[in-house]
Design an enzyme around this catalytic site. Structure first.
Site, PDB file in Angstrom:
ATOM      1  N   GLY A  47       0.789  -1.232   0.000  1.00 29.93           N
ATOM      2  CA  GLY A  47       0.000   0.000   0.000  1.00 29.93           C
ATOM      3  C   GLY A  47       0.816   1.275   0.000  1.00 29.93           C
ATOM      4  O   GLY A  47       0.255   2.365  -0.135  1.00 29.93           O
ATOM      5  N   ASP A 181     -28.915  25.102   6.392  1.00 30.18           N
ATOM      6  CA  ASP A 181     -28.654  25.325   7.815  1.00 30.18           C
ATOM      7  C   ASP A 181     -28.214  26.767   8.018  1.00 30.18           C
ATOM      8  O   ASP A 181     -27.907  27.485   7.061  1.00 30.18           O
ATOM      9  CB  ASP A 181     -27.611  24.350   8.374  1.00 30.18           C
ATOM     10  CG  ASP A 181     -26.303  24.370   7.588  1.00 30.18           C
ATOM     11  OD1 ASP A 181     -25.875  25.462   7.173  1.00 30.18           O
ATOM     12  OD2 ASP A 181     -25.717  23.295   7.385  1.00 30.18           O
ATOM     13  N   LYS A 204     -32.017  23.321  11.256  1.00 29.62           N
ATOM     14  CA  LYS A 204     -31.993  21.914  11.644  1.00 29.62           C
ATOM     15  C   LYS A 204     -31.343  21.753  13.006  1.00 29.62           C
ATOM     16  O   LYS A 204     -30.411  22.482  13.351  1.00 29.62           O
ATOM     17  CB  LYS A 204     -31.271  21.078  10.594  1.00 29.62           C
ATOM     18  CG  LYS A 204     -29.810  21.406  10.393  1.00 29.62           C
ATOM     19  CD  LYS A 204     -29.200  20.572   9.287  1.00 29.62           C
ATOM     20  CE  LYS A 204     -27.736  20.944   9.072  1.00 29.62           C
ATOM     21  NZ  LYS A 204     -27.137  20.231   7.934  1.00 29.62           N
ATOM     22  N   THR A 238     -29.565  14.708   5.062  1.00 27.95           N
ATOM     23  CA  THR A 238     -30.035  16.044   5.414  1.00 27.95           C
ATOM     24  C   THR A 238     -30.645  16.742   4.202  1.00 27.95           C
ATOM     25  O   THR A 238     -31.701  17.370   4.293  1.00 27.95           O
ATOM     26  CB  THR A 238     -28.867  16.886   5.959  1.00 27.95           C
ATOM     27  OG1 THR A 238     -28.352  16.273   7.127  1.00 27.95           O
ATOM     28  CG2 THR A 238     -29.329  18.300   6.291  1.00 27.95           C
TER      29      THR A 238
END
Length: 339
Positions: A47, A181, A204, A238
């Site tokens: 990796g 929001d 919210k 949301t």
């Protein structure tokens, strides 16, 4: 005095499609071939990331194109190692073009004993030899202050404004821009000013991250075509709930304009099955096949604005000029006709 070095583009594996689009557009604008620097960005069997540059970059103005999207850690390490390789190869300047800046949501301590990961990432980028950052719609504007190097933060709102004026031609008086929001009001207000539209807010209240307990619409959306504006869409929970709340409050239609389509987990399925007529995202994050196949998701290109910003940085001219619709209209000519 004109810059003697050439702008050279190098891309990681995070969004090769956008990188190639930027290279094509730069070729068109400069009238000379601009290709991505010949390099390999690979992984060993365990990796570890390995980078090798096959071209001479000594004294060149280098631009690394790499959003730090999913997998965020791998893409961030690619960016850091590419920057180190270029620095050790005597590049004149290294600019990180990060269309989507990961870890931006961790910009402050909301509870005791939590990190400010955005600051840590900023320190790592600077330590790798990067001398300038070009990005789009940072989750929090104050992240620019985490860096001790110049940061150019482009905005998607002028591009979205062009798209809205094209898509809703003749219906602009019926539009209502909505912030999902309270924290996103400034972003939504910016777009509302550009299209001369009123502004509404969905308030919210969260019980815990990823869950929304209650939503209340502040403003009269009855009979309006609502445009939800935000900087990112992750799981879309949301967003879809906000769209439903707007429809329950009498909205005629709901469309969404989101800069970064993170679209994790069930996001595409949720959007497809939601009441939203359309979700418009940019290609700052490589769109998946599921996103491209979704009937109500549309992707607008960012290559035109990023290409011009890169050329402006290379030429030493203003990047903030790209915040104006008058400047962007000719850049996006052919996609959105001038009014």
């Amino acid at each position: 005095m004109p810059n003697q070095s050439e702008p050279k583009l190098m891309a990681g594996n995070a969004n090769k499609t956008l990188a190639k689009a930027i290279a094509r557009r730069m070729t068109m604008l400069r009238g000379m071939p601009t290709n991505l620097v010949d390099a390999r960005v690979e992984r060993f069997n365990d990796g570890e990331i390995f980078v090798e540059v096959f071209e001479n970059v000594r004294g060149e103005d280098m631009f690394i194109l790499q959003p730090t999207s999913n997998p965020a850690n791998d893409n961030l390490m690619e960016l850091l190692i590419m920057a180190d390789a270029l620095r050790r190869s005597s590049a004149a300047r290294i600019t990180a073009v990060i269309p989507y800046f990961g870890y931006a949501r961790q910009d402050r301590r909301t509870k005791a004993r939590t990190p400010i990961s955005a600051k840590l990432v900023a320190n790592m980028l600077v330590g790798s030899g990067i001398e300038r950052v070009l990005t789009m719609d940072l989750h929090a504007a104050q992240i620019q202050g985490f860096f001790d190097i110049p940061v150019d933060n482009l905005y998607a709102s002028p591009v979205f404004a062009l798209d809205i004026m094209d898509q809703f031609k003749g219906k602009l008086d019926q539009l209502m821009v909505v912030s999902p929001d309270v924290g996103g009001v400034a972003r939504a207000r910016e777009l509302a000013k550009r299209i001369n539209s009123p502004l509404s807010i969905v308030d919210k209240r969260r019980e815990k991250p990823g869950e929304v307990a209650e939503m209340t619409v502040i403003g009269d959306v009855k009979g309006k075509t609502c445009l939800i504006v935000d900087d990112m869409c992750d799981t879309a929970g949301t967003l879809c709930k906000a769209a439903q709340v707007l429809m329950d409050n009498g909205a005629k239609e709901v469309h969404s304009y989101i800069t970064h389509g993170v679209m994790s987990g069930p996001a595409v399925e949720r959007v497809t099955n939601s009441v939203m007529k359309s979700l418009v995202i940019t290609d700052t994050i490589q769109p998946t096949k599921a996103i491209l196949a979704a009937k109500n998701i549309r992707v607008v290109p960012t290559a035109p604005i990023f290409t011009q910003a890169i050329l402006n940085i290379w030429n030493g001219t203003s990047v903030s000029s790209l915040f104006d619709a008058d400047t962007l209209t000719p850049i996006y000519d052919g996609l959105y006709a001038a009014e």
